[in-house]
Each structure stands twice: as structure tokens, then as C-alpha cells.
Design a protein around this motif. Structure first.
Motif, PDB file in Angstrom:
ATOM      1  N   GLY A  89       0.835  -1.190   0.000  1.00  0.00           N
ATOM      2  CA  GLY A  89       0.000   0.000   0.000  1.00  0.00           C
ATOM      3  C   GLY A  89       0.874   1.246   0.000  1.00  0.00           C
ATOM      4  N   LEU A  90       1.258   1.701   1.178  1.00  0.00           N
ATOM      5  CA  LEU A  90       2.126   2.863   1.295  1.00  0.00           C
ATOM      6  C   LEU A  90       3.525   2.530   0.790  1.00  0.00           C
ATOM      7  CD1 LEU A  90       0.924   3.832   4.862  1.00  0.00           C
ATOM      8  CD2 LEU A  90       0.407   5.084   2.758  1.00  0.00           C
ATOM      9  N   THR A  91       4.239   3.564   0.341  1.00  0.00           N
ATOM     10  CA  THR A  91       5.564   3.345  -0.246  1.00  0.00           C
ATOM     11  C   THR A  91       6.647   4.254   0.339  1.00  0.00           C
ATOM     12  OG1 THR A  91       4.957   4.881  -2.012  1.00  0.00           O
ATOM     13  CG2 THR A  91       4.630   2.523  -2.450  1.00  0.00           C
ATOM     14  N   GLY A  92       6.298   5.020   1.365  1.00  0.00           N
ATOM     15  CA  GLY A  92       7.303   5.872   1.997  1.00  0.00           C
ATOM     16  C   GLY A  92       7.505   7.208   1.318  1.00  0.00           C
ATOM     17  N   ARG A  93       6.560   7.592   0.487  1.00  0.00           N
ATOM     18  CA  ARG A  93       6.667   8.861  -0.231  1.00  0.00           C
ATOM     19  C   ARG A  93       6.878  10.018   0.757  1.00  0.00           C
ATOM     20  NH1 ARG A  93       3.849  10.707  -5.223  1.00  0.00           N
ATOM     21  NH2 ARG A  93       3.251   8.535  -5.411  1.00  0.00           N
ATOM     22  N   GLY A  94       7.859  10.854   0.483  1.00  0.00           N
ATOM     23  CA  GLY A  94       8.129  12.014   1.319  1.00  0.00           C
ATOM     24  C   GLY A  94       9.094  11.752   2.465  1.00  0.00           C
ATOM     25  N   ALA A  95       9.372  10.490   2.748  1.00  0.00           N
ATOM     26  CA  ALA A  95      10.265  10.183   3.874  1.00  0.00           C
ATOM     27  C   ALA A  95      11.728  10.227   3.430  1.00  0.00           C
ATOM     28  CB  ALA A  95       9.941   8.807   4.446  1.00  0.00           C
ATOM     29  N   VAL A  96      12.592  10.580   4.353  1.00  0.00           N
ATOM     30  CA  VAL A  96      14.032  10.651   4.103  1.00  0.00           C
ATOM     31  C   VAL A  96      14.731   9.691   5.059  1.00  0.00           C
ATOM     32  CG1 VAL A  96      16.075  12.131   4.221  1.00  0.00           C
ATOM     33  CG2 VAL A  96      13.933  13.030   3.270  1.00  0.00           C
ATOM     34  N   ILE A  97      15.562   8.824   4.480  1.00  0.00           N
ATOM     35  CA  ILE A  97      16.294   7.838   5.290  1.00  0.00           C
ATOM     36  C   ILE A  97      17.789   8.038   5.076  1.00  0.00           C
ATOM     37  CG2 ILE A  97      16.660   5.391   5.786  1.00  0.00           C
ATOM     38  CD1 ILE A  97      13.956   4.805   4.431  1.00  0.00           C
ATOM     39  N   TYR A  98      18.503   8.333   6.144  1.00  0.00           N
ATOM     40  CA  TYR A  98      19.968   8.378   6.101  1.00  0.00           C
ATOM     41  C   TYR A  98      20.476   6.976   6.408  1.00  0.00           C
ATOM     42  CZ  TYR A  98      19.650  13.461   6.048  1.00  0.00           C
ATOM     43  OH  TYR A  98      19.371  14.760   5.692  1.00  0.00           O
ATOM     44  N   VAL A  99      21.191   6.386   5.447  1.00  0.00           N
ATOM     45  CA  VAL A  99      21.763   5.057   5.653  1.00  0.00           C
ATOM     46  C   VAL A  99      23.231   5.253   6.021  1.00  0.00           C
ATOM     47  CG1 VAL A  99      22.307   2.840   4.584  1.00  0.00           C
ATOM     48  CG2 VAL A  99      20.116   3.951   4.095  1.00  0.00           C
ATOM     49  N   VAL A 129      26.703   3.277  -0.557  1.00  0.00           N
ATOM     50  CA  VAL A 129      25.670   2.583  -1.327  1.00  0.00           C
ATOM     51  C   VAL A 129      25.996   2.699  -2.811  1.00  0.00           C
ATOM     52  CG1 VAL A 129      23.211   2.509  -1.892  1.00  0.00           C
ATOM     53  CG2 VAL A 129      23.911   3.107   0.431  1.00  0.00           C
ATOM     54  N   LEU A 130      25.837   1.604  -3.535  1.00  0.00           N
ATOM     55  CA  LEU A 130      25.982   1.635  -4.991  1.00  0.00           C
ATOM     56  C   LEU A 130      24.739   2.312  -5.572  1.00  0.00           C
ATOM     57  CD1 LEU A 130      27.497   0.798  -7.566  1.00  0.00           C
ATOM     58  CD2 LEU A 130      26.296  -1.389  -7.455  1.00  0.00           C
ATOM     59  N   GLN A 131      24.898   3.616  -5.774  1.00  0.00           N
ATOM     60  CA  GLN A 131      23.770   4.462  -6.185  1.00  0.00           C
ATOM     61  C   GLN A 131      23.161   3.998  -7.502  1.00  0.00           C
ATOM     62  OE1 GLN A 131      24.998   8.453  -7.242  1.00  0.00           O
ATOM     63  NE2 GLN A 131      23.257   9.336  -6.153  1.00  0.00           N
ATOM     64  N   ALA A 132      23.969   3.434  -8.380  1.00  0.00           N
ATOM     65  CA  ALA A 132      23.518   3.080  -9.729  1.00  0.00           C
ATOM     66  C   ALA A 132      22.828   1.722  -9.799  1.00  0.00           C
ATOM     67  CB  ALA A 132      24.711   3.085 -10.690  1.00  0.00           C
ATOM     68  N   HIS A 133      22.755   1.004  -8.680  1.00  0.00           N
ATOM     69  CA  HIS A 133      22.112  -0.318  -8.737  1.00  0.00           C
ATOM     70  C   HIS A 133      20.670  -0.181  -9.221  1.00  0.00           C
ATOM     71  CE1 HIS A 133      20.665  -4.307  -7.642  1.00  0.00           C
ATOM     72  NE2 HIS A 133      21.916  -4.662  -7.471  1.00  0.00           N
ATOM     73  N   HIS A 160      21.999  11.362  -2.552  1.00  0.00           N
ATOM     74  CA  HIS A 160      23.208  12.076  -2.140  1.00  0.00           C
ATOM     75  C   HIS A 160      24.089  11.140  -1.323  1.00  0.00           C
ATOM     76  CE1 HIS A 160      25.511  15.714  -1.442  1.00  0.00           C
ATOM     77  NE2 HIS A 160      25.547  15.466  -0.151  1.00  0.00           N
ATOM     78  N   GLY A 161      25.358  11.450  -1.312  1.00  0.00           N
ATOM     79  CA  GLY A 161      26.277  10.708  -0.467  1.00  0.00           C
ATOM     80  C   GLY A 161      27.069  11.661   0.400  1.00  0.00           C
ATOM     81  N   ILE A 162      27.263  11.274   1.642  1.00  0.00           N
ATOM     82  CA  ILE A 162      28.056  12.084   2.567  1.00  0.00           C
ATOM     83  C   ILE A 162      29.278  11.254   2.947  1.00  0.00           C
ATOM     84  CG2 ILE A 162      28.146  13.117   4.855  1.00  0.00           C
ATOM     85  CD1 ILE A 162      25.120  13.593   4.654  1.00  0.00           C
ATOM     86  N   HIS A 163      30.432  11.776   2.648  1.00  0.00           N
ATOM     87  CA  HIS A 163      31.662  11.036   2.886  1.00  0.00           C
ATOM     88  C   HIS A 163      32.694  11.992   3.424  1.00  0.00           C
ATOM     89  CE1 HIS A 163      35.223   8.529   1.120  1.00  0.00           C
ATOM     90  NE2 HIS A 163      35.133   8.448   2.419  1.00  0.00           N
ATOM     91  N   VAL A 202      21.945  -3.056   2.763  1.00  0.00           N
ATOM     92  CA  VAL A 202      21.079  -2.434   3.776  1.00  0.00           C
ATOM     93  C   VAL A 202      20.091  -1.476   3.114  1.00  0.00           C
ATOM     94  CG1 VAL A 202      21.108  -0.796   5.709  1.00  0.00           C
ATOM     95  CG2 VAL A 202      22.693  -2.735   5.688  1.00  0.00           C
ATOM     96  N   ALA A 203      20.609  -0.621   2.234  1.00  0.00           N
ATOM     97  CA  ALA A 203      19.734   0.368   1.583  1.00  0.00           C
ATOM     98  C   ALA A 203      18.682  -0.303   0.717  1.00  0.00           C
ATOM     99  CB  ALA A 203      20.580   1.334   0.751  1.00  0.00           C
TER     100      ALA A 203
END
Ligand SMILES: [Ca+2]
Length: 383
Positions: A70-80, A85-89, A102-105, A135-136
Motif C-alpha cells: 500500500g504505502l511506499t514511503g513517499r516524502g520520507a528521508v532515510i539516512y543510511v 551505497v551503490l547508487q547506480a544499482h 546524495h552521499g556524505i563522505h 542495507v539500503a
């Protein structure tokens, strides 16, 4: 019971039923590693590959091969906060780009090698993103994720000492950046680097409490500022590699199998921070998950299907290294938290914790968060 039944019927009425039984093919990546392609999911297949999603609409713990999404998490922000994370997967590809926005390194740290440094079988050991990608994918993947419409920021948490504070400060800085999707409360998933050295504990504890209760753009306490809900893996006992080498990971549990590392051990003290242990398809503890008085939630985390960092279309199910652990139970919970935030973006971390703990589903006496009912019958998304 009647209430739970009504909620289930409501959920079924405004959800898209998808089979969690899938067809995969095996790819021999190198001498020791087999991975998989995900070909299709349909009721005609026998392997319940996406059983963690199947579990997300089950109150009693039984698996029926279907997830009524049903719900899909629209609008939510998750910091992993993990190894990257392989962004292009493919799991993160959406029409306009990646859901990993975005990535923070921290440039002060070298590229992380966890967990390659512990497992020479994973060669070449040049990519640290294996763990974070997996994980992501469970929180946000297109096929695998509990909350595929959430946005993910990959935070390389780095060295487990002072880096804790730095990564949290970088998250705060990012949260107030004008280009960041606006939120009142974001989720931070920590499944890696779970260790805080004694000399840093007071500072890390203080920073977590401040972020839970609200911060301004400078990181100072502000009850009207942005808040962060912390989802922390409970850790695992020494787990044998299933590569025939006879080696094991180091234990993260105490002598009696209890949670001892920070910040999971703080879960009972901090309202707005939860610890998560892994359960199996049989709705029992995964044998290596740390438990005890500091464990608050249970979630699918054993033999789960995860995205692989080795290629954009590869996945892992065969336990050559590991596809089980509290690391993979935490992002399931982060995904469920994102669904609650989709329903009500004003929820505080304390209210999120209460919602998750109020789940009617249980395993081993602990709540197993499940997907809340979807009140938006016409809203569809993803892909
Ligand atoms: Ca199901």
C-alpha cells in the motif's frame, strides 16, 4: 482481534498485491562467490525470495507468498549510515535518476574496507559498499524495499570513534541544505560501525539525544527544529563464514548473547531510538542475533534477498558471505517507519517508536513492525 482484522481488510482494499515468490538465476562471479539475477516474481514460482516483504503484511507471522503493498514511503528521508551505497544499482533506479539522492563522505577518512578486511574471500577487496548497498536495498529498493518511494542519503559512517560525531554533524548539515527534501523527522539507519569508544560515549549519547529532540541548522537543541529517529541494528554473535574457511566474524554480543554495544544498548533509555534483532521465516530469532533487555523490536533478517554491489543487476541470496543479520533487520524497520511518516510527516521520533512498538504482530515476545494501512486508494507510485 476484530480491530486487527478490520485493519487488514482495509489494507487489502487499498493495496497492490505482489507475489514475493520469484525466479532467480545463479551467476558464478568468481571462484568462491555465486550471486543471482532477479528474473521475475509470480505466484507460479516456488521460492519465497522476498519473504521479508511477505512478512510486512502478516500479523500472525504466517507467510502467504504475497505482499499487499500500500504505502511506499513517499516524502520520507532515510539516512543510511553505513559503508556507502551503490547508487547506480537497478534497485535504486527511478525514472528521473536514483532514489539514493546524495552521499556524505568525510574526506578525512580513507575509503572504508569493512567488511572486506575480515573476509579475504571477497576479492578484490576494493569496494566497501557491499554492506551499505544491501542495507539500503531492503529499506528503499524498487523490488526489495519496504519504502521504495523514500529518498536515501548514503552516509559513510567511517571509523567507529570520533567519526560518529562527525557523521551525525554532517547529517544535520545536509538536513538543512536547501536542496534536501524538506522534513520534520528523518530516519537514520545504523547497521554498521556499531561501536563507540568509552572516551566518546558521553558525547555521542548527548548528540543522539539532542537530534532525537530537535536541532537547528547549527546542531543546537531546538524543539521546533528537525528531528531524527534512530534505528540501530542489535548486533550479532560470532557468525561462521559459510565459505568452508572455518572462520567467524567477531562477536558483538555479551557473554549471555545480550546486546552490549552502543548505541543499541541505550534503546530502553532513549525514546526515539530503537534496537532491532533478526528473525527467520519461521518467526523465530535468527540464532546469532544479540538479544536481551536492550532489544526492542524484531524484524526479518535471516536469509533475505539483498542487492549486491558487484553489478547493478546482481543480488545475493546464497550465504557465501552472509545474507543474514541484524544489519538487515534494521532497514526493514526503517522502511516501516518511512511508511508511518508518509501517513503523518509530523510524527516525532518518540511517536514513531510508539507506533512501531504498538504493532499487533509479534515474534519471540517482541513487536514486529508491519506496514500500516494505506488510506490513499488511488495513489500509486514507484517505477
Ligand atoms: Ca504476506
Amino acid at each position: 482481534m476484530r480491530c486487527a482484522l478490520a485493519a487488514l481488510l482495509f489494507l487489502a482494499a487499498h493495496a497492490h498485491a505482489q507475489s514475493t515468490k520469484c525466479l532467480t538465476s545463479t551467476v558464478q562471479v568468481d571462484e568462491t562467490t555465486r550471486e543471482r539475477h532477479l528474473i521475475a516474481c509470480d505466484a507460479s514460482f516456488t521460492e519465497n525470495v522476498l519473504w521479508h516483504l511477505d512478512r510486512a503484511d502478516s500479523i500472525g507471522g504466517e507467510l502467504d507468498g504475497v505482499y499487499r503493498r500500500g504505502l511506499t514511503g513517499r516524502g520520507a528521508v532515510i539516512y543510511v549510515a553505513d559503508t556507502g551505497v551503490l547508487q547506480a544499482h537497478n534497485e535504486f533506479q527511478r525514472g528521473a535518476g536514483s532514489s539514493v539522492i546524495h552521499g556524505i563522505h568525510n574526506p578525512n577518512i580513507g575509503f572504508p574496507t569493512f567488511p572486506c578486511g575480515e573476509n579475504p574471500a571477497l576479492t578484490p577487496c576494493n569496494v566497501g559498499v557491499m554492506h551499505g548497498t544491501a542495507v539500503a536495498s531492503l529499506a528503499n529498493g524498487k523490488a526489495l524495499g519496504v519504502a521504495p518511494d523514500a529518498k536515501v542519503i548514503a552516509v559513510i559512517a567511517g571509523d567507529p570513534s570520533w567519526e560518529w560525531i562527525n557523521s551525525m554533524n554532517m547529517i544535520i548539515k545536509h538536513a538543512f541544505d536547501p536542496s534536501t527534501p524538506p522534513f520534520r523527522t528523518a530516519i537514520i539507519n545504523y547497521s554498521a560501525y556499531l561501536n563507540v569508544r568509552p572516551e566518546n560515549r558521553a558525547a555521542v549519547d548527548e548528540r543522539i539525544r539532542t537530534m532525537v529532540n530537535g536541532v537547528d541548522a547549527n546542531g543546537n537543541p531546538d524543539p521546533n527544529g528537525k528531528r531524527f529517529f534512530f534505528v540501530i541494528a542489535g548486533g550479532n554473535a560470532a557468525t561462521p563464514y559459510q565459505d568452508g574457511s572455518g572462520r567467524s566474524t567477531p562477536t558483538q554480543c555479551g557473554a549471555n548473547g545480550e546486546i552490549i554495544h552502543r548505541p543499541s544498548v541505550l534503546a530502553p533509555e532513549i525514546d526515539g531510538l530503537v534496537s532491532v534483532g533478526a528473525i527467520t521465516k519461521e518467526n523465530r530469532f535468527w540464532e546469532y542475533t544479540c538479544r536481551g533487555a536492550s532489544l526492542e523490536l524484531a524484524a526479518p533478517g535471516a536469509d533475505v534477498f539483498i542487492a549486491s554491489h558487484r553489478a547493478n543487476d546482481l543480488y545475493r541470496l546464497d550465504p557465501v558471505f552472509a545474507n543474514s543479520g541484524s544489519s538487515y533487520a534494521a532497514p526493514y524497520v526503517s522502511g516501516i517507519a518511512a511508511l508511518h511518516l508518509e501517513l503523518d510527516p509530523t510524527l516525532t521520533p518518540q511517536q514513531l517508536e510508539a507506533k512501531l512498538k504498538a504493532s499487533p504482530s509479534k515474534a519471540e515476545g517482541l513487536p514486529v513492525p508491519v506496514a500500516p494501512a494505506n488510506p490513499y486508494p488511488k495513489r500509486r507510485s514507484v517505477r
